[in-house]
Design a protein around this motif. Structure first.
Motif, PDB file in Angstrom:
ATOM      1  N   SER A  10       0.839  -1.201   0.000  1.00  0.00           N
ATOM      2  CA  SER A  10       0.000   0.000   0.000  1.00  0.00           C
ATOM      3  C   SER A  10       0.870   1.245   0.000  1.00  0.00           C
ATOM      4  O   SER A  10       1.660   1.460   0.918  1.00  0.00           O
ATOM      5  CB  SER A  10      -0.913   0.000   1.228  1.00  0.00           C
ATOM      6  N   HIS A  27       1.566   5.096   0.555  1.00  0.00           N
ATOM      7  CA  HIS A  27       0.992   6.160   1.372  1.00  0.00           C
ATOM      8  C   HIS A  27       1.560   7.503   0.937  1.00  0.00           C
ATOM      9  O   HIS A  27       2.464   7.579   0.088  1.00  0.00           O
ATOM     10  CB  HIS A  27       1.223   5.907   2.868  1.00  0.00           C
ATOM     11  N   MET A  28       1.037   8.585   1.517  1.00  0.00           N
ATOM     12  CA  MET A  28       1.408   9.916   1.057  1.00  0.00           C
ATOM     13  C   MET A  28       2.881  10.226   1.345  1.00  0.00           C
ATOM     14  O   MET A  28       3.475  11.050   0.660  1.00  0.00           O
ATOM     15  CB  MET A  28       0.517  10.973   1.700  1.00  0.00           C
ATOM     16  N   HIS A  46       5.291   8.085   0.817  1.00  0.00           N
ATOM     17  CA  HIS A  46       5.921   7.596  -0.411  1.00  0.00           C
ATOM     18  C   HIS A  46       5.775   8.617  -1.526  1.00  0.00           C
ATOM     19  O   HIS A  46       6.729   8.925  -2.248  1.00  0.00           O
ATOM     20  CB  HIS A  46       5.259   6.285  -0.865  1.00  0.00           C
ATOM     21  N   MET A  49       0.422  10.746   9.467  1.00  0.00           N
ATOM     22  CA  MET A  49      -0.661   9.887   9.013  1.00  0.00           C
ATOM     23  C   MET A  49      -0.422   8.441   9.425  1.00  0.00           C
ATOM     24  O   MET A  49       0.681   7.916   9.262  1.00  0.00           O
ATOM     25  CB  MET A  49      -0.806   9.971   7.494  1.00  0.00           C
ATOM     26  N   SER A  50      -1.473   7.818   9.952  1.00  0.00           N
ATOM     27  CA  SER A  50      -1.384   6.406  10.319  1.00  0.00           C
ATOM     28  C   SER A  50      -2.789   5.848  10.468  1.00  0.00           C
ATOM     29  O   SER A  50      -3.751   6.586  10.670  1.00  0.00           O
ATOM     30  CB  SER A  50      -0.617   6.226  11.632  1.00  0.00           C
ATOM     31  N   LYS A  51      -2.882   4.516  10.378  1.00  0.00           N
ATOM     32  CA  LYS A  51      -4.182   3.861  10.541  1.00  0.00           C
ATOM     33  C   LYS A  51      -4.712   4.067  11.953  1.00  0.00           C
ATOM     34  O   LYS A  51      -5.911   4.266  12.155  1.00  0.00           O
ATOM     35  CB  LYS A  51      -4.045   2.368  10.244  1.00  0.00           C
ATOM     36  N   GLY A 109      -5.262   9.090   7.776  1.00  0.00           N
ATOM     37  CA  GLY A 109      -4.563   8.843   6.516  1.00  0.00           C
ATOM     38  C   GLY A 109      -5.360   9.322   5.314  1.00  0.00           C
ATOM     39  O   GLY A 109      -6.587   9.397   5.340  1.00  0.00           O
ATOM     40  N   ALA A 140      -5.541   8.360   1.272  1.00  0.00           N
ATOM     41  CA  ALA A 140      -5.095   7.387   0.271  1.00  0.00           C
ATOM     42  C   ALA A 140      -4.716   8.111  -1.009  1.00  0.00           C
ATOM     43  O   ALA A 140      -5.511   8.893  -1.538  1.00  0.00           O
ATOM     44  CB  ALA A 140      -6.196   6.375  -0.006  1.00  0.00           C
TER      45      ALA A 140
END
Length: 873
Positions: free
Chosen positions: A47, A49-50, A52, A635-637, A642, A644
């Motif tokens: 997955s 994430h921002m 990345h 950002m985190s779950k 977060g 997407a």
């Protein structure tokens, strides 16, 4: 062409076109100067994430710019694919780690390609591929041959759930594993190490060469290496032939030693413990073994200890002092023993107060002993006993020695040198340079990692696997349960092999390597990623290295970057590389933060409340009704904040996401995600789209401009164009200030919108320049607009524009005229006019005459280039 900007219509088309044209492939046999642009490769979680998106967008802008500036560019991507997360995920899902990992790689590759990154996918690598870890194993054997790899018994952090050794950095402040949450234990295990300490001095000194690195990163590495100069001293154990060695940076305090402390794991602990203390000492050691290193050394936790009953002689005073063990002393650091000087060490002072140990001051502030005769001839024991220094806390500063025998009266610096010299002469000490840096423990007792390529033979000892037998492949027929250590130990068909040297039945090493090993050399493989015969062709790697620009998170400031530097130096010394440092410039980008809400009355993960569950006008906990604090956090779950990337892209397009990422904050700062700002960048791209579309639809002539005979509007617009070229280029080349570069593009867009010369070749130059400078930031829309302007080739093959210094110089300026400080008129005057000429132009202006005619001018204030103010009565 549609007058509206629709990203979905153009982005996939251009990505396919770029792939067909091979625009992103690394040029071969090119005589252009090289530029190696590299992002730290990701772990394939599956997955994107921002964080990345931010990392890879930054590097992509740099790569695209350098291509347009005439460089041959290497911009590769790979996967840091070994490690515990994949193994644990595979166990949870009942699938092999390889299957899980390669599925994630395929998914993330597709996500990255959706971002329009100009990556050379032909250089792609994955650390879990046998084609890669074959060479990881080969490099390990290079360390072995150089005497830099060895096995020894060591106290390690043991995760009882994950059943493996973990690094100190994977243990939280509560002594729990970051991965499993288990309470970490301390164990003595036979482990593999790399001798990074052999390179400590060079790693420290060569930080000065890294002029393109952030100073804070270099400081973090210097502190981690931790060079210090001090004394190695030996204290004889009373009643035994043994001696306990200590290392101290404060030999000037040696006369204040009131106890000696051993690490619980120290081999002499059992030797010096008296029979009466053995039970208590054993219980204490067992208790300490359950603590992590971070717990034991945390400054905010009380230090605990226990006497062994043994004693040592202080070789300087001849007095006996007790031997203790304490949780704050670690066997892996220094000699595993420290001398307790409570009067001059904060930690020792607290410890001595708790256990009622003597506190003897032997250093005093100069002003406190100014009235005493402390010359060597007068400093007898009788005189020094008269000196009483009463402090309520440890005195840790340098000062004047007291109560220190013949060294009394000396300053701390002088006494350090004299005491070391005396110890050397008496043969119980010497000068020593020491480092905080420890040898690198690389053993992991898990399956999903590169097997360590050695065989244990009962006759020959440790035997390296021959090069022709590499790679030592991970067997596929294993049962992964996460319990009982590595499943490799249970696979007899894999473990039991003949010795390569003598043929005797022997056993493979079942430990795998720390994944930091894989990431410590991957950047060397990219220039020759498909080489099946060598780790890499030295000629190719030496041509492309060092990496010109490395981009990644600050969390890798120490370990990954330090290990990469270490590997580079070792492989240089093995004759494979001709450079000293792997990364010429380093950019550590900030985190991406999302809006979230926190309940300060709750703890742990429960305190975070996702923003979509909260009424922003009156933020309250939906469960308790308590008021919430609004804040931005990474950002985190767990925080529910977060964003997407695919959601943003589907709504606004890739180019808008890229523009927001680049514009919102300088790259090294944290970025707060704001939907309104994303919308703002979408509106800007729409304005550019309309601007270029309207120009193309108007069918304006594109004849060459007559620079010598431009109108005033043309001169002003040309100045705006070349000012933008200069500013954007400097922002991108000097400090990578992408946010201010985007601002300059906006200014140029506004200048074109407001221009009064839309039929001029200068306007055509401005439109073309805007699109060209937009290309690294928003590559899809830039190529589409470039085609709309009548071009048939890709904009990414064009040459980056250069500015004309002459265009930046204005022929005329607007001079403000004030009467008694109030603006009355604007007049145009030559830009180079001096103060006298400006006053003359102002006096002669018809616009000014009516305000000063018939009045007395008391004073004229001239601000060159800006205004003339007449003070009149």
């Amino acid at each position: 062409m549609d007058s509206r900007y629709n990203p979905a219509d153009i982005e996939e088309k251009w990505q396919q076109t770029w792939a067909e044209l091979g625009l992103d492939k690394t040029p071969a046999n090119s005589h252009k100067p090289k530029f190696y642009a590299l992002s730290m490769f990701p772990y394939p979680s599956g997955s994107l994430h921002m964080g990345h998106v931010r990392n890879y967008t930054i590097t992509d802008v740099i790569a695209r710019l350098k291509r347009m500036q005439g460089y041959k560019v290497l911009h590769p991507m790979g996967w840091d694919a070994f490690g515990l997360p994949a193994e644990n995920a595979a166990i949870d899902r009942g699938v092999p780690p390889a299957q899980w990992t390669y599925q994630n790689i395929a998914q993330m590759r597709q996500q990255l390609q959706r971002l329009g990154l100009s990556i050379d996918w032909e250089s792609e690598l994955a650390t879990c591929s046998p084609d890669y870890y074959k060479w990881t194993q080969w490099i390990f054997l290079q360390f072995w041959q150089a005497g830099l790899a060895y096995q020894k018994e060591a106290a390690v952090n043991w995760d009882p759930i994950d059943q493996t050794v973990i690094a100190n950095e994977q243990v939280d402040n509560e002594g729990r594993s970051w991965r499993s949450g288990a309470k970490v234990e301390r164990k003595l295990l036979r482990q593999w190490f790399l001798k990074i300490t052999d390179y400590a001095e060079e790693l420290l000194n060569d930080l000065d060469k890294l002029t393109g690195w952030p100073e804070r990163v270099k400081l973090m590495q210097a502190n981690w290496i931790g060079k210090s100069t001090g004394a190695y001293l030996e204290f004889p154990v009373v009643g035994m032939d043994e001696k306990i060695a200590v290392y101290t940076t404060r030999p000037d305090t040696v006369y204040g030693v009131s106890y000696l402390v051993l690490a619980p794991e120290h081999p002499l602990t059992q030797v010096v413990t008296t029979p009466e203390q053995k039970t208590a000492v054993a219980a204490f050691i067992q208790e300490v073994s359950q603590q992590s290193e971070l717990e034991r050394t945390a400054e905010d936790k009380p230090k605990r200890g226990i006497p062994t009953g043994g004693k040592v002689f202080n070789p300087f005073t001849g007095e006996e002092v007790p031997i203790w063990i304490a949780d704050y002393v670690l066997y892996e650091y220094g000699t595993g023993a420290v001398m307790g000087v409570p009067a001059h060490d904060v930690r020792d002072f607290k410890f001595a107060r708790v256990y009622n140990l003597p506190i003897e001051f032997v250093i005093a502030a100069p002003e406190d002993v100014a009235d005493f005769d402390l010359t060597p001839t007068s400093a007898t024991d009788e005189i020094t006993k008269l000196i009483k220094i009463e402090y309520n806390e440890a005195y840790t500063e340098p000062g004047i020695l007291i109560n220190s025998g013949s060294f009394t009266g000396m300053s701390s610096p002088d006494a350090k040198a004299a005491i070391i010299k005396y110890a050397e002469k008496q043969n119980f000490g010497k000068l020593r340079i020491q480092y905080r840096l420890r040898d690198w423990l690389i053993s992991r007792q898990r399956y999903w990692g590169a097997p360590i390529p050695v065989i244990h033979c009962p006759n020959c000892g440790i035997v390296p696997v021959p090069d022709e037998d590499l790679p030592v492949k991970l067997p596929e027929e294993v049962e992964l349960t996460g319990r009982g250590g590595s499943p490799l130990t249970q696979l007899e068909s894999w473990v039991n092999v003949p010795c390569p040297t003598c043929g005797t039945p022997a056993k493979r090493e079942t430990d795998t390597m720390d994944t930091f090993i894989d990431s410590s050399w991957y950047f060397l493989r990219y220039p020759d990623a498909q080489n099946e015969q060598q780790v890499f062709d030295p000629a190719k790697t030496n041509e492309w290295m060092p990496v010109d620009q490395y981009v990644g998170g600050i969390e890798h400031a120490i370990l990954h970057l330090l290990y990469s530097r270490f590997f580079t130096k070792v492989l240089r010394d093995r004759g494979l590389l001709n450079f000293d440092e792997p990364f010429q410039r380093l950019l550590t980008q900030g985190m991406v933060q999302g809006l979230t809400y926190m309940n300060p009355n709750k703890g742990g993960k429960d305190k975070w409340v996702p923003s979509n569950l909260v009424n922003a006008a009156d933020p309250r906990d939906p469960q308790t009704g308590e008021p919430l604090q609004r804040l931005y956090a990474t950002m985190s779950k767990s925080k529910g904040n977060g964003v997407a990337p695919e959601d943003v892209i589907s709504k606004y397009g890739v180019d808008t996401a890229r523009m927001f990422i680049l514009f919102k904050a300088p790259p090294e700062k944290d970025l707060e995600w704001d939907e309104a700002d994303v919308e703002g960048q979408f509106r800007f791209l729409n304005r550019v789209w309309r601007l270029v579309s309207d120009y193309a639809a108007a069918g304006v002539s594109r004849k060459k401009a007559d620079i010598a005979n431009l109108s005033k509007p043309e001169k002003e617009l040309r100045r705006a164009i070349h000012t933008a070229i200069q500013a954007v280029t400097e922002d991108l080349e000097d400090e990578y200030q992408f946010n201010t570069a985007v601002s300059e593009l906006m200014k140029l867009s506004n200048a074109l919108t407001d221009a009064d010369c839309k039929n001029s070749p200068i306007y055509a130059e401005g439109i073309q320049t805007l699109v060209m400078m937009l290309a690294p930031f928003a590559p899809h829309i830039a190529d589409e607009l470039w085609q709309l302007l009548g071009n048939t080739n890709s904009i990414h093959t064009q040459t980056w524009p250069s500015f004309d210094p002459a265009a930046l110089v204005a022929d005329e300026i607007t001079l403000i005229i004030q009467i008694n400080g109030k603006k009355r008129a604007d007049i145009e005057v030559p830009a180079q006019a001096d103060k006298a000429e400006l006053e003359k132009y102002a006096r002669e202006s018809e616009l000014v005459q009516r305000y000063i005619e018939g009045k007395e001018i008391k004073k004229v204030i001239v601000v060159p280039g800006r205004l003339v103010n007449f003070v009149v009565v």
